[in-house]
Write a protein that holds these residues in place. Structure first.
Motif, PDB file in Angstrom:
ATOM      1  N   GLN A 174     -13.816 -30.944   6.884  1.00  0.00           N
ATOM      2  CA  GLN A 174     -12.783 -31.970   7.033  1.00  0.00           C
ATOM      3  C   GLN A 174     -11.492 -31.613   6.297  1.00  0.00           C
ATOM      4  OE1 GLN A 174     -13.547 -33.803   9.317  1.00  0.00           O
ATOM      5  NE2 GLN A 174     -15.780 -33.674   9.276  1.00  0.00           N
ATOM      6  N   ARG A 180     -18.986 -31.307  16.419  1.00  0.00           N
ATOM      7  CA  ARG A 180     -18.674 -32.704  16.729  1.00  0.00           C
ATOM      8  C   ARG A 180     -17.167 -32.907  16.875  1.00  0.00           C
ATOM      9  NH1 ARG A 180     -21.988 -36.795  15.251  1.00  0.00           N
ATOM     10  NH2 ARG A 180     -20.392 -38.006  16.339  1.00  0.00           N
ATOM     11  N   ALA A 181     -16.395 -32.282  15.995  1.00  0.00           N
ATOM     12  CA  ALA A 181     -14.938 -32.438  16.056  1.00  0.00           C
ATOM     13  C   ALA A 181     -14.373 -31.829  17.330  1.00  0.00           C
ATOM     14  CB  ALA A 181     -14.301 -31.796  14.835  1.00  0.00           C
ATOM     15  N   ARG A 219     -15.082 -34.068  20.272  1.00  0.00           N
ATOM     16  CA  ARG A 219     -14.289 -35.302  20.267  1.00  0.00           C
ATOM     17  C   ARG A 219     -12.826 -35.031  20.579  1.00  0.00           C
ATOM     18  NH1 ARG A 219     -15.961 -40.041  16.354  1.00  0.00           N
ATOM     19  NH2 ARG A 219     -17.646 -39.873  17.880  1.00  0.00           N
ATOM     20  N   ALA A 278      -7.004 -39.909  11.177  1.00  0.00           N
ATOM     21  CA  ALA A 278      -8.399 -39.622  10.852  1.00  0.00           C
ATOM     22  C   ALA A 278      -9.279 -40.838  11.131  1.00  0.00           C
ATOM     23  CB  ALA A 278      -8.520 -39.205   9.389  1.00  0.00           C
ATOM     24  N   TRP A 279      -8.764 -42.026  10.836  1.00  0.00           N
ATOM     25  CA  TRP A 279      -9.511 -43.263  11.093  1.00  0.00           C
ATOM     26  C   TRP A 279      -9.773 -43.429  12.583  1.00  0.00           C
ATOM     27  CZ3 TRP A 279      -8.206 -47.988  13.532  1.00  0.00           C
ATOM     28  CH2 TRP A 279      -9.062 -49.058  13.251  1.00  0.00           C
ATOM     29  N   GLU A 321     -12.476 -40.888  13.687  1.00  0.00           N
ATOM     30  CA  GLU A 321     -13.830 -41.286  13.304  1.00  0.00           C
ATOM     31  C   GLU A 321     -14.393 -42.313  14.272  1.00  0.00           C
ATOM     32  OE1 GLU A 321     -16.271 -43.162   9.493  1.00  0.00           O
ATOM     33  OE2 GLU A 321     -14.096 -43.261   9.561  1.00  0.00           O
ATOM     34  N   ARG A 322     -13.555 -43.213  14.738  1.00  0.00           N
ATOM     35  CA  ARG A 322     -14.016 -44.262  15.639  1.00  0.00           C
ATOM     36  C   ARG A 322     -14.030 -43.823  17.099  1.00  0.00           C
ATOM     37  NH1 ARG A 322     -11.186 -49.712  15.006  1.00  0.00           N
ATOM     38  NH2 ARG A 322     -13.122 -50.361  16.009  1.00  0.00           N
ATOM     39  N   ASP A 376     -22.025 -39.396  11.670  1.00  0.00           N
ATOM     40  CA  ASP A 376     -20.589 -39.611  11.472  1.00  0.00           C
ATOM     41  C   ASP A 376     -20.063 -38.605  10.451  1.00  0.00           C
ATOM     42  OD1 ASP A 376     -18.037 -40.529  11.169  1.00  0.00           O
ATOM     43  OD2 ASP A 376     -18.568 -42.443  10.259  1.00  0.00           O
ATOM     44  N   TRP A 394     -17.190 -37.702   9.845  1.00  0.00           N
ATOM     45  CA  TRP A 394     -15.887 -38.090   9.287  1.00  0.00           C
ATOM     46  C   TRP A 394     -16.009 -39.161   8.210  1.00  0.00           C
ATOM     47  CZ3 TRP A 394     -17.034 -37.676  14.516  1.00  0.00           C
ATOM     48  CH2 TRP A 394     -16.513 -36.541  15.140  1.00  0.00           C
ATOM     49  N   ALA A 395     -17.238 -39.597   7.933  1.00  0.00           N
ATOM     50  CA  ALA A 395     -17.425 -40.628   6.904  1.00  0.00           C
ATOM     51  C   ALA A 395     -16.926 -40.157   5.543  1.00  0.00           C
ATOM     52  CB  ALA A 395     -18.907 -41.022   6.817  1.00  0.00           C
ATOM     53  N   TRP A 398      -6.960 -32.396  12.877  1.00  0.00           N
ATOM     54  CA  TRP A 398      -6.749 -33.478  13.836  1.00  0.00           C
ATOM     55  C   TRP A 398      -5.275 -33.864  13.974  1.00  0.00           C
ATOM     56  CZ3 TRP A 398      -9.674 -34.129   9.321  1.00  0.00           C
ATOM     57  CH2 TRP A 398      -9.037 -34.803   8.271  1.00  0.00           C
TER      58      TRP A 398
END
Length: 767
Positions: free
Chosen positions: A16, A67-68, A71, A166-167, A170-171, A347, A349-350, A764
């Motif tokens: 991250q 995962r990134a 997404r 980033a928020w 994550e969602r 998750d 990105w947590a 990101w």
């Protein structure tokens, strides 16, 4: 296993922080390395553990990268930004009302516009028109056909600021935008009966009932947050009260609440189960209680929107429940490590959220502090001692993390939590959940009355001092955490006091300041607006305060004050509010209400202070400030607010920066006629965000700045900066806050500029 899970978490955390994702062959190879490492570890050689741990770091890195990459692939093409797109989809989560409309997450099922490509999940806003126009009601699970305009994820990028991009990542939200009024939205289906939508619909129904039954009640939003996890229902003033008393964690659905609900339900079911012989013969009461507690935790976690604290607690309770049902004992540290691995596998990105670190850190410290420290002594004294030890461990352990993330720590937190934790977790929250399931008359009102008593208690503590320090260096936080572990060692361990010494770097690290004769300036990224922080060796000036975002939110509270707090700025020596437009003065009220200000200069008639005027000048620490505009005296009739903008020149070490706010062509001409010699500067803050009404060729030539900064919002509705204006600055280095984030200027014998998005690049950004 614990070491390997921690190593996996480390790999996720490292990913991250990278500026760009590795190529797919690289991260797939890192994931594949885990199998040979596991086979090698079966030889039981001492070096095998280290080898497997390193492989787990690689696997965590590779898993997070995979995962990134998946997404980020679901993106909005740049050429479809700002264009009308017809889509069909489902309202996926609770709609969030705001001043003139609402905002909601939308799962896109079909794109009807030819050639368009839209991400699977977007966030949309709806705006009501003028007059008494009402928007059609939105409910989770509804399928709508909409015409939308979208843009790629973008947020303000500032030091110590919230990373909105980033928020969103994550969602899983890969575009934001708004619903077009024409053609009008069309409801396709009243309900799409999928499990996730049904849960959201239940949350929405509970929220609506609570707000209706407690209409006008002060703390209705808090009860909504405690029941369904909708923290945006809480008024902003209450968040400040919770922060000052160290009880923020209690006013959202935390792991503590989930655990308490599970424990109460388990105790109740076990108590009743033992009194029904037929049930006890079929299934032991202990197993029935464990199953009931776990089901209660599962229900509450999903009702809360499955937040990270709720996830962590549910996973831990799941491991503990399986161990109890199977008759096996599991070490608390192993349970916590398993929960950590599950959270990050689901998750990755947590790790970017402060709540992740505070949540897992608090539980780890509780386990650490509770490990056989009180012997086998029983009774109320031992229980009280255990409670005190737990409070001491969590309070002390959260100190460096709270200073790192928020630069403040409530000194009354232990006292506030001593009452608030049992009251909220054992009374207020269970009653709210009971009211959600059984709408008994008067139950919500009783719960609100109890919560009001807690709030009265917290309100009495909120005026007591709060420790505010500049953001400590990350290394000092690591040292401080090691010191806390040492301090919490069992009694009898020699030299435990050395742990307190390790806290000192985090508590006493001075905020960096420029040397005498130099100035540091930061043009903050506040969107379509302006806010500039100027620091000298001992003084701080704020030039404009950014825009007003909504009735309850402005750049002062969201961007400027967090940045100043991180710098250790507890007062302003001068505040310049250049003119009355809300994109420049929108945050002034928040700044003035929070910080003492020695001197206010402005052209805003209803703002206390003195008017800014050409000829004003002062010097701080060898840095010279000169006001160049507007002319002294009352403004001429019908003068636009832009034409009254305060223009400030800052000079240090023979170098200068010209801050021009929103002056227009007539003001530029007046400056050229009045003082052409002082306009030449090394850095220019471009007038009026690069609009067509400013930056005349004569003015650009007179300033002749090698570096120019455009303070603009991403895809702003004004089209700033205009292409023809940008062309006038050809041959100069161009900086833009929408592209570069906050721009930092070091003004001394030489001039250095840097951009936040360049220095702190993340994979990101811009994606």
């Amino acid at each position: 296993m614990r070491l390997n899970l921690l190593a996996f978490a480390l790999g996720v955390f490292v990913l991250q922080g990278v500026a760009a994702l590795p190529a797919p062959p690289v991260y797939l190879a890192l994931l594949a390395a885990l199998l040979p490492a596991w086979l090698y570890a079966r030889r039981q050689r001492p070096a095998a553990r280290l080898f497997v741990a390193l492989a787990c770091v690689a696997a965590g890195f590779g898993w997070a990268a995979l995962r990134a990459d998946l997404r980020l692939a679901d993106d909005l093409p740049a050429d479809w930004e700002g264009r009308d797109v017809r889509v069909v989809g489902v309202v996926a989560e609770l709609p969030q009302p705001f001043d003139r409309g609402d905002r909601f997450v939308f799962d896109v099922e079909a794109v009807l516009s030819a050639g368009a490509r839209v991400p699977a999940r977007v966030m949309l806003s709806r705006y009501a028109g003028g007059g008494d126009e009402m928007l059609p009601a939105l409910r989770p699970g509804q399928r709508w056909q909409l015409t939308v305009r979208l843009k790629r994820p973008h947020g303000n990028a500032n030091p110590h600021g919230f990373d909105y991009e980033a928020w969103l990542l994550e969602r899983g939200i890969r575009a934001t935008g708004y619903v077009r009024a024409t053609p009008p939205p069309a409801l396709v289906d009243a309900l799409v009966p999928r499990p996730g939508y049904l849960v959201e619909l239940a949350r929405d129904a509970i929220r609506a009932r609570f707000l209706a039954e407690l209409a006008g009640a002060d703390y209705a939003g808090v009860l909504v947050a405690l029941t369904v996890g909708d923290q945006r229902a809480i008024h902003g003033d209450f968040w400040r009260l919770f922060a000052r008393t160290g009880t923020t964690h209690l006013m959202s659905i935390s792991g503590l609440h989930v655990t308490m609900v599970a424990a109460l339900l388990a105790w109740g079911v076990g108590f009743l189960w033992r009194r029904v012989p037929r049930l006890a013969l079929r299934l032991p009461a202990q197993r029935a209680a464990v199953a009931a507690g776990w089901l209660g935790a599962l229900f509450y976690a999903f009702l809360a929107g499955f937040s990270v604290p709720a996830q962590r607690t549910l996973f831990m309770l799941t491991v503990a429940a399986l161990a109890l049902l199977s008759g096996r004992r599991t070490a608390p540290s192993r349970t916590l490590a398993l929960a950590l691995g599950l959270v990050l596998a689901l998750d990755p990105w947590a790790v970017l959220a402060p709540g992740f670190w505070l949540s897992f850190g608090a539980v780890a410290l509780l386990f650490y502090a509770a490990s056989e420290r009180l012997g086998e002594v029983a009774g109320w004294r031992a229980a009280l001692a255990r409670w005190g030890a737990a409070q001491w461990a969590v309070t002390l352990g959260s100190l460096p993390l709270l200073l790192l993330f928020f630069q403040q720590f409530s000194l009354v937190s232990p006292l506030a939590n001593a009452l608030a934790i049992p009251a909220v977790s054992l009374l207020v929250t269970p009653l709210a959940l009971l009211a959600a399931l059984l709408p008994l008359p008067g139950l919500l009102q009783l719960d609100h009355w109890l919560l009001a008593r807690v709030m009265d208690f917290l309100g009495g503590l909120a005026d007591l001092p709060v420790l505010e320090l500049p953001a400590p260096p990350p290394w000092s936080v690591v040292v401080a955490l090691a010191g806390i572990v040492w301090l919490l060692l069992p009694r009898g361990v020699p030299a435990r006091w050395l742990g307190a010494v390790l806290l000192l770097p985090a508590l006493s690290a001075p905020a960096p300041r420029p040397p005498a004769g130099a100035a540091w300036m930061t043009v903050l990224d506040v969107g379509q607006g302006l806010a500039v922080v100027v620091q000298t060796a001992t003084r701080t000036l704020l030039y404009d305060t950014g825009p007003l975002y909504s009735a309850e939110s402005d750049a002062g509270q969201r961007v400027v004050l967090p940045y100043l707090r991180a710098l250790g700025v507890g007062r302003l020596d001068a505040l310049v509010v250049t003119h009355a437009d809300s994109d420049h003065a929108g945050g002034a009220a928040s700044v003035l209400a929070t910080l003492p200000v020695a001197r206010v200069l402005s052209s805003v008639d209803d703002l206390a202070g003195e008017p800014c005027a050409a000829g004003q000048a002062w010097e701080w620490d060898g840095v010279r400030f000169a006001m160049l505009h507007p002319e002294p005296g009352p403004p001429r009739a019908r003068t636009k607010t832009n034409n009254r903008s305060c223009v400030l020149r800052v000079e240090a070490g023979g170098r200068s920066v010209l801050l021009t706010s929103d002056i227009e062509a007539a003001d530029e001409a007046a400056l050229l006629a009045r003082a052409p010699a002082v306009l030449k500067s090394d850095v220019l803050l471009v007038p009026h965000h690069g609009s067509r009404t400013s930056s005349t060729p004569a003015f650009v030539a007179a300033v002749d700045a090698p570096d120019v900064i455009f303070p603009v919002g991403y895809r702003n509705r004004f089209g700033h900066p205009r292409p023809d204006v940008v062309a006038r600055y050809a041959g100069r280095r161009l900086w833009r806050t929408d592209r570069d984030g906050a721009v930092r200027i070091v003004l001394a014998d030489a001039v250095e500029l840097s951009a936040y998005r360049q220095v702190h690049r993340r994979y990101w950004h811009g994606r």
